[in-house]
Design an enzyme around this catalytic site. Structure first.
Site, PDB file in Angstrom:
ATOM      1  N   GLY A 102       0.832  -1.207   0.000  1.00 58.09           N
ATOM      2  CA  GLY A 102       0.000   0.000   0.000  1.00 58.09           C
ATOM      3  C   GLY A 102       0.861   1.249   0.000  1.00 58.09           C
ATOM      4  N   ARG A 145       1.312  -5.176  -5.972  1.00 62.21           N
ATOM      5  CA  ARG A 145       1.342  -6.411  -5.186  1.00 62.21           C
ATOM      6  C   ARG A 145       1.638  -7.539  -6.177  1.00 62.21           C
ATOM      7  NH1 ARG A 145      -2.584  -3.507  -1.791  1.00 62.21           N
ATOM      8  NH2 ARG A 145      -1.552  -3.388   0.223  1.00 62.21           N
ATOM      9  N   ASP A 184       4.620  -4.624   6.331  1.00 55.28           N
ATOM     10  CA  ASP A 184       5.191  -5.907   6.760  1.00 55.28           C
ATOM     11  C   ASP A 184       5.183  -6.964   5.652  1.00 55.28           C
ATOM     12  OD1 ASP A 184       2.490  -6.192   6.951  1.00 55.28           O
ATOM     13  OD2 ASP A 184       2.504  -7.194   8.892  1.00 55.28           O
ATOM     14  N   THR A 223       3.766   3.002   5.737  1.00 53.43           N
ATOM     15  CA  THR A 223       2.365   2.573   5.753  1.00 53.43           C
ATOM     16  C   THR A 223       1.582   3.509   6.668  1.00 53.43           C
ATOM     17  OG1 THR A 223       0.839   0.892   6.590  1.00 53.43           O
ATOM     18  CG2 THR A 223       3.053   0.795   7.444  1.00 53.43           C
ATOM     19  N   ASP A 282      -0.882   2.840   8.464  1.00 51.38           N
ATOM     20  CA  ASP A 282      -1.501   2.159   9.615  1.00 51.38           C
ATOM     21  C   ASP A 282      -0.690   2.198  10.914  1.00 51.38           C
ATOM     22  OD1 ASP A 282      -3.589   1.501   8.016  1.00 51.38           O
ATOM     23  OD2 ASP A 282      -3.023  -0.589   7.718  1.00 51.38           O
ATOM     24  N   ASP A 292       1.404   0.042  11.913  1.00 51.08           N
ATOM     25  CA  ASP A 292       1.194  -1.290  12.488  1.00 51.08           C
ATOM     26  C   ASP A 292       2.455  -2.154  12.480  1.00 51.08           C
ATOM     27  OD1 ASP A 292       1.390  -1.545   9.772  1.00 51.08           O
ATOM     28  OD2 ASP A 292      -0.355  -2.830   9.525  1.00 51.08           O
ATOM     29  N   ARG A 331      -6.596  -2.294   9.604  1.00 44.71           N
ATOM     30  CA  ARG A 331      -7.126  -3.671   9.607  1.00 44.71           C
ATOM     31  C   ARG A 331      -6.765  -4.385  10.896  1.00 44.71           C
ATOM     32  NH1 ARG A 331      -5.384  -4.727   3.741  1.00 44.71           N
ATOM     33  NH2 ARG A 331      -3.452  -4.492   4.836  1.00 44.71           N
TER      34      ARG A 331
END
Ligand code: ADP
Length: 319
Positions: free
Chosen positions: A11, A72, A103, A125, A127, A129, A171
């Site tokens: 992403g 991707r 990741d 990213t 996020d 995360d 997510r």
């Protein structure tokens, strides 16, 4: 190390361009050549590789997205795909690769490292995360986009005395929802790390209504479930008019904030420094405002956690 490659994968996130710029300029500053790989691992396997110059990264520090494009690739997850990628890197004489992504992208970088190919990961990213860094590139920009949107929704929420559910990205990690909720004074925050605390949300909405509050703002991370489902549930349990806004892809775009540009510049340059020192298989990060690095294998085996004190504070401030 004389020639290095760079790619963006997974992403996209605002600030990736600032990181690309830092890698290219820092490497050239130290007398190295830099090769840009188009469209992540897909482009790497296909040999979509071009030499970058100082001018290749001019006028991009303030732009969202990634000039190298991202993609991707399922083929790259296979042994054959990874061999193909290494062949291309060797063909261009590239000695080391910097991967900017999340990741998933680091799993790819780890595979190349295990095959003896030197890689460094840079966390990009929205996020936030990823274990091993306090912040990822893009998080601050996405957060500010969310805040701007919630501020606007708050105006209409006040005018109509409604409960608003705002669904934000995230997510597996609730960082965006938690930080946005705290920064915007949301009544409740629903995050993947605390899925069982939904009953408190309706209680808080009802309590607020009883003491004359004109509206409620509830921030929900996409990982816990659909904002629309929460909206229906809350309306049913509180009998209050509820509206739902799913912010979606606007959270990914836009000009990076100063904070993301600085972070991206520092992390990108640090990645080059490590390759120069002959270090590989690491992800660069920031901890207590100091540059750090960890083995990618460690990053991948551990989980990022939300700041529990912050979560508690968000509850205390929205009683
Ligand atoms: P992100 O990096 O944002 O988490 P993805 O999870 O989509 O994004 O991963 C990006 C790409 O990294 C994938 O399309 C794939 O090419 C590569 N990748 C992901 N997981 C692996 C894996 N286990 N082995 C090799 N490559 C992987």
């Amino acid at each position: 190390m004389k020639k290095i490659g760079i790619l963006t994968s997974g992403g996209d996130a605002p600030g990736m361009n600032a990181a690309i710029r830092a890698v290219v300029r820092k490497a050239i500053y130290h007398g190295m050549e830099v090769y840009g790989v188009r469209s992540g691992y897909q482009g790497l396997m296909e040999g979509a590789i071009e030499k970058m110059e100082l001018g290749s990264v001019g006028d991009i520090i303030h732009r969202g997205g990634t000039i190298l494009q991202s993609a991707r690739s399922d083929e790259f997850k296979t042994e054959e795909g990874q061999e193909k990628a290494i062949e291309q890197l060797k063909k261009f004489g590239i000695d080391g690769l910097i991967v900017i992504g999340g990741d998933g992208s680091f799993r790819g970088a780890q595979k190349l490292t295990e095959k003896g190919y030197p890689c460094i990961g840079v966390p990009g990213t929205i996020d936030n995360d990823i274990y091993g860094t306090d912040f990822t590139i893009g998080f601050d920009t996405a957060l500010n986009t969310i805040i701007e949107a919630i501020d606007k929704i708050r105006d209409t929420a006040t005018s109509h005395e409604r409960t608003y559910i705002i669904e934000v990205m995230g997510r597996d990690a609730g960082d965006l929802a938690l930080w946005a909720g705290l920064a915007d004074g949301a009544e409740s925050i629903i995050i993947p790390e605390k899925p069982d605390e939904f009953h408190e949300v309706t209680e808080r909405v009802i309590r607020g209504h009883e003491r004359g509050k004109k509206h409620s703002i509830i921030v929900v991370a996409e990982g816990v479930g659909s904002g629309f489902e929460f909206g229906k549930k809350i309306e049913k349990e509180t009998n209050l008019e509820t509206r739902v806004s799913v912010l979606g892809y606007i959270q990914r775009g836009g000009s990076p904030t100063a904070s993301d540009r600085v972070l991206a510049s520092r992390l990108g340059a640090h990645a080059v420094d490590l390759l120069l020192q002959g270090i590989s298989g690491k992800m660069v990060g920031i901890h207590h405002n100091q540059l750090v690095n960890h083995d990618i294998s460690t990053i991948l085996s551990r989980k990022h956690h939300i700041d529990e004190d912050m979560y508690q504070l968000s509850k205390e401030l929205s009683i």
